[in-house]
Scaffold this motif. Sequence first.
Motif, PDB file in Angstrom:
ATOM      1  N   UNK A  25      52.489  67.840  23.651  1.00  0.00           N
ATOM      2  CA  UNK A  25      51.681  67.849  24.861  1.00  0.00           C
ATOM      3  C   UNK A  25      52.331  66.911  25.863  1.00  0.00           C
ATOM      4  N   UNK A  26      52.651  67.424  27.026  1.00  0.00           N
ATOM      5  CA  UNK A  26      53.347  66.615  28.020  1.00  0.00           C
ATOM      6  C   UNK A  26      52.663  66.809  29.364  1.00  0.00           C
ATOM      7  N   UNK A  27      52.340  65.721  30.011  1.00  0.00           N
ATOM      8  CA  UNK A  27      51.789  65.801  31.356  1.00  0.00           C
ATOM      9  C   UNK A  27      52.541  64.828  32.246  1.00  0.00           C
ATOM     10  N   UNK A  28      52.657  65.155  33.500  1.00  0.00           N
ATOM     11  CA  UNK A  28      53.329  64.248  34.415  1.00  0.00           C
ATOM     12  C   UNK A  28      52.510  64.068  35.678  1.00  0.00           C
ATOM     13  N   UNK A  29      52.684  62.916  36.270  1.00  0.00           N
ATOM     14  CA  UNK A  29      52.087  62.621  37.558  1.00  0.00           C
ATOM     15  C   UNK A  29      53.212  62.217  38.491  1.00  0.00           C
ATOM     16  N   UNK A  30      53.154  62.686  39.714  1.00  0.00           N
ATOM     17  CA  UNK A  30      54.172  62.320  40.687  1.00  0.00           C
ATOM     18  C   UNK A  30      53.494  61.929  41.983  1.00  0.00           C
ATOM     19  N   UNK A 120      48.443  54.516  38.325  1.00  0.00           N
ATOM     20  CA  UNK A 120      47.908  54.074  39.615  1.00  0.00           C
ATOM     21  C   UNK A 120      47.484  52.608  39.565  1.00  0.00           C
ATOM     22  N   UNK A 121      47.145  52.108  38.384  1.00  0.00           N
ATOM     23  CA  UNK A 121      46.841  50.677  38.265  1.00  0.00           C
ATOM     24  C   UNK A 121      48.074  49.848  38.557  1.00  0.00           C
ATOM     25  N   UNK A 122      49.245  50.366  38.198  1.00  0.00           N
ATOM     26  CA  UNK A 122      50.491  49.653  38.484  1.00  0.00           C
ATOM     27  C   UNK A 122      50.730  49.536  39.987  1.00  0.00           C
ATOM     28  N   UNK A 123      50.340  50.553  40.745  1.00  0.00           N
ATOM     29  CA  UNK A 123      50.469  50.457  42.199  1.00  0.00           C
ATOM     30  C   UNK A 123      49.312  49.659  42.801  1.00  0.00           C
ATOM     31  N   UNK A 124      48.144  49.757  42.175  1.00  0.00           N
ATOM     32  CA  UNK A 124      46.988  48.989  42.631  1.00  0.00           C
ATOM     33  C   UNK A 124      47.280  47.492  42.573  1.00  0.00           C
ATOM     34  N   UNK A 183      54.685  56.854  29.376  1.00  0.00           N
ATOM     35  CA  UNK A 183      55.783  56.186  30.081  1.00  0.00           C
ATOM     36  C   UNK A 183      55.546  56.280  31.584  1.00  0.00           C
ATOM     37  N   UNK A 184      55.516  55.137  32.232  1.00  0.00           N
ATOM     38  CA  UNK A 184      55.353  55.074  33.683  1.00  0.00           C
ATOM     39  C   UNK A 184      56.584  54.442  34.308  1.00  0.00           C
ATOM     40  N   UNK A 185      56.968  54.929  35.464  1.00  0.00           N
ATOM     41  CA  UNK A 185      58.127  54.356  36.141  1.00  0.00           C
ATOM     42  C   UNK A 185      57.956  54.407  37.645  1.00  0.00           C
ATOM     43  N   UNK A 186      58.167  53.273  38.281  1.00  0.00           N
ATOM     44  CA  UNK A 186      58.197  53.183  39.736  1.00  0.00           C
ATOM     45  C   UNK A 186      59.649  53.236  40.197  1.00  0.00           C
ATOM     46  N   UNK A 187      59.897  54.008  41.254  1.00  0.00           N
ATOM     47  CA  UNK A 187      61.231  54.150  41.830  1.00  0.00           C
ATOM     48  C   UNK A 187      61.182  53.648  43.264  1.00  0.00           C
ATOM     49  N   UNK A 188      61.885  52.567  43.515  1.00  0.00           N
ATOM     50  CA  UNK A 188      61.810  51.909  44.823  1.00  0.00           C
ATOM     51  C   UNK A 188      63.125  52.042  45.580  1.00  0.00           C
ATOM     52  N   UNK A 189      63.044  51.901  46.884  1.00  0.00           N
ATOM     53  CA  UNK A 189      64.226  51.955  47.720  1.00  0.00           C
ATOM     54  C   UNK A 189      65.153  50.765  47.434  1.00  0.00           C
ATOM     55  N   UNK A 252      60.176  55.944  50.304  1.00  0.00           N
ATOM     56  CA  UNK A 252      60.378  54.546  49.942  1.00  0.00           C
ATOM     57  C   UNK A 252      59.957  54.229  48.505  1.00  0.00           C
ATOM     58  N   UNK A 253      59.029  54.995  47.960  1.00  0.00           N
ATOM     59  CA  UNK A 253      58.545  54.702  46.615  1.00  0.00           C
ATOM     60  C   UNK A 253      58.113  55.995  45.944  1.00  0.00           C
ATOM     61  N   UNK A 254      58.527  56.182  44.703  1.00  0.00           N
ATOM     62  CA  UNK A 254      58.098  57.326  43.899  1.00  0.00           C
ATOM     63  C   UNK A 254      57.538  56.783  42.582  1.00  0.00           C
ATOM     64  N   UNK A 255      56.403  57.308  42.168  1.00  0.00           N
ATOM     65  CA  UNK A 255      55.783  56.922  40.908  1.00  0.00           C
ATOM     66  C   UNK A 255      55.778  58.136  39.997  1.00  0.00           C
TER      67      UNK A 255
END
Length: 331
Positions: A25-30, A120-124, A183-189, A252-255
């Motif tokens: 089972x795989x789900x993704x959020x972008x 979203x807590x990581x961005x919060x 697994x969560x990953x933030x992608x920053x400029x 500038x930012x991708x989650x």
Amino acid sequence: MNTMRNVVVRRGQAPSLPVLLSAACIATLLLVATGCGTAHDTTAPNATDTTTPGSGTGEPPLLSADVPRSTPEAKPVEIQELVSGNTAFAVDLLRSLAAPSGAAAEENLVISPYSISVALAMTYAGARDDTATEMAETLHFTLPADRLHAAFNSLGQTIATRSREIPPANDGDEPATVELSVVNQLWAQQGFTFLTEYLETLAAQYGAGLRTVDFIADAEAARQTINDWVAQVTKDRIKDLLPEGSLGDLTRLVLTNAVYLKAPWAVPFEKSMTQDGDFHLAGGGTVTAAFMQQSETLGYAQTTDWTAVQLPYKGGELAMVVLLPAAANAS
């Protein structure tokens, strides 16, 4: 839940869903954040740039605070409050997506509300003022910020223990493996600097940092880097998450968020008992589908609006709960 016997997995959003989840089972959020106007550096007082090279495996540079992940220390009442809020958000999200005008009204739907809440807590953690208030209301975050992140840390590390080898129940049986990864990953400029406090929260409470790519100079290369990472962590089950043209020089930012589950059923379905039958569509009509069947004592509940059955995975720590709307049940 009450118990019932003679369980037949016949209806639901997709009769093949239990097969999918038993395999993987795989789900993704972008989420993609874009800026307007000229690119600029976000250096601020007390900010730090701890960019380090990749590990030599082709990974992009990591921007991270040099602190270990904290030992779980949230109180049970705090974890319960977090779980209650996450559940409320999950219900809101499902209602929105599955509503007649929702994004998934005519689609089969697989989501992981927990992993979306974590991402979203990581961005919060970096939000302030009205943005933080609105995010907390939408996500049903009721704990103070520091206790919220501590509760996510405790809950996350508990869930991580569910990924393990299950010893054989009887002599001669083979051990079983449950694989569960969030697994969560933030992608920053590249070149942007983030506050030390924010990076320390990510590292200590989520065991995470930010990967840096250059959206400004080459958005297409950044897109490919992110897609390659998602494919790697989902064992190539999800490829090309970001379509061409989805990123640009104003990004500038991708989650990104990925959930991977591979687990055997506690009581496997016998292939010989699978039979074709009529599957009733939510919008009317029927299609032919393969129905898995088994007779077993399982968790069961029923109201005037829905019927639910709980299908446990081996080890007894994870389960699928199948909900059948009353209208479908009556058809």
